[in-house]
Each structure stands twice: as C-alpha cells, then as structure tokens.
Design a protein around this motif. Structure first.
Motif, PDB file in Angstrom:
ATOM      1  N   PRO A  78       0.806  -1.227   0.000  1.00 56.62           N
ATOM      2  CA  PRO A  78       0.000   0.000   0.000  1.00 56.62           C
ATOM      3  C   PRO A  78       0.837   1.275   0.000  1.00 56.62           C
ATOM      4  N   THR A  79       2.042   1.223   0.584  1.00 55.33           N
ATOM      5  CA  THR A  79       2.947   2.366   0.535  1.00 55.33           C
ATOM      6  C   THR A  79       3.948   2.140  -0.589  1.00 55.33           C
ATOM      7  N   PRO A  80       4.076   3.081  -1.533  1.00 59.00           N
ATOM      8  CA  PRO A  80       4.994   2.884  -2.646  1.00 59.00           C
ATOM      9  C   PRO A  80       6.429   2.665  -2.182  1.00 59.00           C
ATOM     10  N   VAL A  81       7.132   1.785  -2.881  1.00 60.41           N
ATOM     11  CA  VAL A  81       8.542   1.537  -2.602  1.00 60.41           C
ATOM     12  C   VAL A  81       9.333   1.737  -3.893  1.00 60.41           C
ATOM     13  N   THR A  82      10.606   2.030  -3.727  1.00 63.16           N
ATOM     14  CA  THR A  82      11.472   2.182  -4.889  1.00 63.16           C
ATOM     15  C   THR A  82      11.666   0.829  -5.565  1.00 63.16           C
ATOM     16  N   THR A  83      11.827   0.862  -6.876  1.00 65.00           N
ATOM     17  CA  THR A  83      11.957  -0.369  -7.652  1.00 65.00           C
ATOM     18  C   THR A  83      13.379  -0.629  -8.115  1.00 65.00           C
ATOM     19  N   GLY A  84      14.288   0.316  -7.855  1.00 61.12           N
ATOM     20  CA  GLY A  84      15.656   0.181  -8.352  1.00 61.12           C
ATOM     21  C   GLY A  84      15.843   0.783  -9.727  1.00 61.12           C
ATOM     22  N   THR A  85      14.766   1.285 -10.319  1.00 64.32           N
ATOM     23  CA  THR A  85      14.827   1.930 -11.626  1.00 64.32           C
ATOM     24  C   THR A  85      14.865   3.453 -11.448  1.00 64.32           C
ATOM     25  N   PRO A  86      15.162   4.203 -12.516  1.00 63.59           N
ATOM     26  CA  PRO A  86      15.283   5.655 -12.365  1.00 63.59           C
ATOM     27  C   PRO A  86      14.021   6.303 -11.803  1.00 63.59           C
ATOM     28  N   ILE A  87      14.225   7.199 -10.853  1.00 64.89           N
ATOM     29  CA  ILE A  87      13.124   7.950 -10.249  1.00 64.89           C
ATOM     30  C   ILE A  87      13.099   9.327 -10.901  1.00 64.89           C
ATOM     31  N   SER A  88      12.005   9.642 -11.552  1.00 65.57           N
ATOM     32  CA  SER A  88      11.854  10.943 -12.204  1.00 65.57           C
ATOM     33  C   SER A  88      10.950  11.833 -11.364  1.00 65.57           C
ATOM     34  N   LEU A  89      11.411  13.049 -11.098  1.00 64.98           N
ATOM     35  CA  LEU A  89      10.675  14.006 -10.282  1.00 64.98           C
ATOM     36  C   LEU A  89      10.411  15.262 -11.100  1.00 64.98           C
ATOM     37  N   MET A  90       9.247  15.859 -10.920  1.00 69.97           N
ATOM     38  CA  MET A  90       8.895  17.079 -11.640  1.00 69.97           C
ATOM     39  C   MET A  90       8.294  18.103 -10.690  1.00 69.97           C
ATOM     40  N   ILE A  91       8.702  19.370 -10.874  1.00 67.50           N
ATOM     41  CA  ILE A  91       8.186  20.494 -10.098  1.00 67.50           C
ATOM     42  C   ILE A  91       7.762  21.567 -11.102  1.00 67.50           C
ATOM     43  N   GLU A  92       6.498  21.917 -11.129  1.00 66.42           N
ATOM     44  CA  GLU A  92       6.017  22.912 -12.081  1.00 66.42           C
ATOM     45  C   GLU A  92       6.370  24.320 -11.629  1.00 66.42           C
ATOM     46  N   ASN A  93       6.680  25.186 -12.603  1.00 65.95           N
ATOM     47  CA  ASN A  93       6.823  26.619 -12.361  1.00 65.95           C
ATOM     48  C   ASN A  93       5.458  27.274 -12.501  1.00 65.95           C
ATOM     49  N   LYS A  94       5.064  28.061 -11.500  1.00 71.18           N
ATOM     50  CA  LYS A  94       3.716  28.631 -11.484  1.00 71.18           C
ATOM     51  C   LYS A  94       3.693  30.162 -11.505  1.00 71.18           C
ATOM     52  N   ASP A  95       4.803  30.819 -11.151  1.00 73.05           N
ATOM     53  CA  ASP A  95       4.746  32.271 -10.922  1.00 73.05           C
ATOM     54  C   ASP A  95       5.884  32.990 -11.643  1.00 73.05           C
ATOM     55  N   GLN A  96       6.093  32.681 -12.922  1.00 71.57           N
ATOM     56  CA  GLN A  96       7.112  33.366 -13.694  1.00 71.57           C
ATOM     57  C   GLN A  96       6.611  34.758 -14.118  1.00 71.57           C
ATOM     58  N   ARG A  97       7.507  35.720 -14.153  1.00 67.31           N
ATOM     59  CA  ARG A  97       7.206  37.043 -14.710  1.00 67.31           C
ATOM     60  C   ARG A  97       8.308  37.378 -15.708  1.00 67.31           C
ATOM     61  N   SER A  98       8.228  36.772 -16.870  1.00 63.53           N
ATOM     62  CA  SER A  98       9.298  36.909 -17.854  1.00 63.53           C
ATOM     63  C   SER A  98       9.477  38.349 -18.322  1.00 63.53           C
ATOM     64  N   LYS A  99       8.391  39.143 -18.305  1.00 64.79           N
ATOM     65  CA  LYS A  99       8.477  40.520 -18.775  1.00 64.79           C
ATOM     66  C   LYS A  99       9.417  41.356 -17.898  1.00 64.79           C
ATOM     67  N   ASP A 100       9.656  40.929 -16.657  1.00 67.49           N
ATOM     68  CA  ASP A 100      10.567  41.666 -15.778  1.00 67.49           C
ATOM     69  C   ASP A 100      11.978  41.706 -16.342  1.00 67.49           C
ATOM     70  N   TYR A 101      12.290  40.790 -17.266  1.00 67.55           N
ATOM     71  CA  TYR A 101      13.662  40.660 -17.748  1.00 67.55           C
ATOM     72  C   TYR A 101      13.856  41.172 -19.169  1.00 67.55           C
ATOM     73  N   SER A 102      12.810  41.782 -19.755  1.00 70.59           N
ATOM     74  CA  SER A 102      12.908  42.231 -21.140  1.00 70.59           C
ATOM     75  C   SER A 102      13.976  43.305 -21.321  1.00 70.59           C
ATOM     76  N   ASP A 103      14.204  44.122 -20.294  1.00 73.97           N
ATOM     77  CA  ASP A 103      15.188  45.205 -20.419  1.00 73.97           C
ATOM     78  C   ASP A 103      16.630  44.706 -20.451  1.00 73.97           C
ATOM     79  N   ILE A 104      16.871  43.487 -20.001  1.00 74.17           N
ATOM     80  CA  ILE A 104      18.248  42.990 -19.982  1.00 74.17           C
ATOM     81  C   ILE A 104      18.461  41.878 -21.005  1.00 74.17           C
TER      82      ILE A 104
END
Length: 368
Positions: A78-104
């Motif tokens: 019932p509790t997940p266990v590692t399998t010995g294979t590659p573990i892939s992790l993802m973290i989404e970006n939610k609060d980018q303000r790309s326009k802040d960097y247009s001047d540079i």
C-alpha cells in the motif's frame, strides 16, 4: 548542454529552466525496497521554497513535487517503494514574470553568468537566468530528500544532516551560543537567537538600499560511519567541496577548520585519539570528520561562502551584447541574500554525496 549530472552510483541529472513550464531531475542508483512517497520529499522543498519571508524573493512558487517513475505500490504494497529503476521528479513553475527581464535581453548583468554563458553558447535564456538560475536547485533539494531516505534506510534513523547560516554579510555568530533548535525559529536559519535582531536590521538596510550581501553556511552530518571515501581521487571531502561549488553563487568551501587551520600549530590542529569503553574517541574535530579523504566516524563539518546577490536595484556599469557601454538595474523579485535559501540546498548536496559514497563503499567493501 552537457554536464547536467553528478554522482556515481547515486546519480542525479537535473533539467529545466527558471521560466520554463517545469523543472526536475532523474535520480538513478536508488536501491529497491525503500518506502518513498511525495510526502517524504515535500517538507525539504518547503524549506527552500521562495516567498516565505520579506528577506527572500517574493516569487510565489508552491514547489509541489510529483514522482513520475521509479516507485511501485499495489494491494500488497500500500505504501509505494522504490523499484531500483530511475526515479523521475517534476516540479512545475507557477509564478514566472518573464516581462521583468525584457530590459536585460541584450545586456550583461555584472556578477551573473550572462557574459560567460553567451560567450560559450551564443544563445541564452535571459528570463530569470534560464538554466543558470538558482531555481534549478529545487530539483537538487528533491534529490537530496531521496538521498536522506537511503542514508536512514542503511544507517538507521540517527543519521542527520543539518545546516545553518553562520555569517550574514560581515556579521558572524558566536559559536559558543550555537543552538540547533533555534535554526527553525527564525527566517535566517540562524543558530544563535541573540544574532537575529542584528541580522534583521542589517538586511533591512541592505534591502532598502537596493543592494545585497553574502553569507556563510555550515552543514553538519552526524551518524556517518568511518570508512566512506577513498585516499586519492575519490576523497570524500573533495566530492563535498565539488558539490558545494556547483551551487549557484558559491565562491569558497571549507572542511573542518578550513583556512583557520593554517594559523594553528601541529599540536593544536591534531585531533588526539583515546579509547573509551574500547572504542576510539577523538578529543577534537579540527579535520571536520574526514582524514585522508575518508570519514573518521566523527561529525562531518563543512562550510561554504555565498557571494552577494548579483541582481540588485543599484545601477552598475556593464556592456551590451553588441559591445555598447551602459548601466544596468536588474528589476524583478530577487533575494537580498541568496545565502538564506542556500541552507537547504547545502543540506541536500551533502546528503547526495554521502548517499553516493555509502553505496560506493558497500560496492567495494560489502559492509558498512
């Protein structure tokens, strides 16, 4: 771009950019049968997460991690266990303000990697620094959580890796007042309660001036057995130093007494040994728990210095991509001291190195 991986048996490859849709890592070499859920990783990411005080960047990122592969569960597990294979992790970006960097877009920020990055690749993602951004360290903290699981699984629950900020700008703590319990009570990860008010006043003045300051972080690992590491090209302290130097803005590393050891005599620096109840006991720990590149069984103590944040509101002289001289002011949301959020990153990198060396040691020697 090459060189996105670190470690040998415990190997981490990070991916993603500051203003991309997501970032993450692939962790390989994790032994099978270790219980692992997202709840084991999330608390460490929460420690590093931006926007938690006025002394860090106000970018609001939930930093919720998702495990995409490498674990298994069913009605019998019932509790997940590692399998010995590659573990892939993802973290989404939610609060980018790309326009802040247009001047540079075409302007090199002094102190940043803009110029050297462009000189190497001829193209750069100027939005928050792209791949060179400290945002990448979220993936390292997630990998470090898995490394901690390996250490506790093999060595037991008494293994601990803790970090603290021991210097903010010119202000150092008094080591005699060190209190680990204090570290979690203030926004600086400071182990001395008496220093907090002074640090707050100092950083407020730095922030209001549109400037920044550096810091020194100390990381201590306890419960690590003697024998990890190798005498020449696999030195434990060398790998710790390399791991810390890969953290954004780090410009120096010390193990144990570090540079202060140069001012000591041989008698003062020697960590004398006696037998207590039949077991070796050291009278001091000037070596930081590592002798000849191999752990001694004492606490492993290392520090790293972080330079002042390069993104500041004060104007500084620079040049543009096409060779014009100009001044630049970096807008956006930036840490007045990146060293504050570097504490959980330093802990994670220490954990990754120790997990790697523990697995390498078992592979060569067979026991711990």
């Amino acid at each position: 771009m090459s060189h996105n991986s670190f470690g040998h048996l415990f190997r981490v490859t990070t991916w993603g950019e500051s203003h991309g849709p997501a970032l993450g890592c692939v962790v390989d070499g994790v032994p099978p049968g270790i219980q692992l859920t997202e709840a084991d990783i999330q608390p460490w990411l929460d420690k590093r997460r931006p926007g938690q005080s006025k002394f860090t960047t106000q970018r609001k990122e939930p930093d919720q991690v998702r495990i995409l592969s490498g674990t298994f569960s069913d009605d019998r597990l019932p509790t997940p266990v590692t399998t010995g294979t590659p573990i892939s992790l993802m973290i989404e970006n939610k609060d980018q303000r790309s326009k802040d960097y247009s001047d540079i877009r075409d302007t090199y920020r002094p102190g940043h990697a803009d110029f050297s990055y462009d000189a190497k690749y001829g193209v750069r993602d100027y939005r928050g620094g792209g791949r060179q951004s400290a945002r990448e360290t979220a993936a390292r903290v997630a990998a470090g959580a898995i490394a901690r699981k390996i250490l506790s699984h093999i060595l037991g629950p008494d293994t601990a890796i803790r970090g603290a900020l021991v210097q903010l700008g010119p202000h150092r703590i008094d080591p005699a007042q060190w209190d680990w319990d204090e570290v979690g009570r203030n926004p600086f990860w400071c182990p001395t309660a008496d220093a907090v008010n002074e640090w707050e006043s100092y950083l407020n003045s730095v922030r209001k001036a549109g400037s920044s300051c550096g810091a020194v972080i100390e990381v201590v690992a306890t419960g690590i057995p003697a024998g990890l590491g190798a005498p020449i090209y696999g030195k434990l302290d060398a790998d710790i130093a390399q791991a810390f130097m890969t953290i954004n803005a780090v410009k120096g590393v010390e193990i144990g007494n570090g540079f202060d050891a140069a001012a000591l005599s041989g008698e003062e620096n020697a960590d004398e040994i006696r037998l207590v109840d039949g077991a070796p006991r050291f009278g001091s720990n000037n070596a930081g728990g590592i002798l000849g590149g191999i752990s001694s069984g004492q606490d492993i103590v290392a520090r790293f210095a972080v330079k002042p944040t390069s993104s500041i509101l004060a104007p500084v002289k620079t040049i543009t991509k096409d060779g014009q001289e100009t001044d630049v002011v970096t807008k956006g949301r930036h840490d007045p001291c990146v060293g504050i959020r570097a504490v959980p990153v330093g802990e994670a990198m220490m954990a990754c190195v120790l997990a790697d060396h523990l697995l390498r040691h078992r592979g060569q020697i067979g026991t711990v």
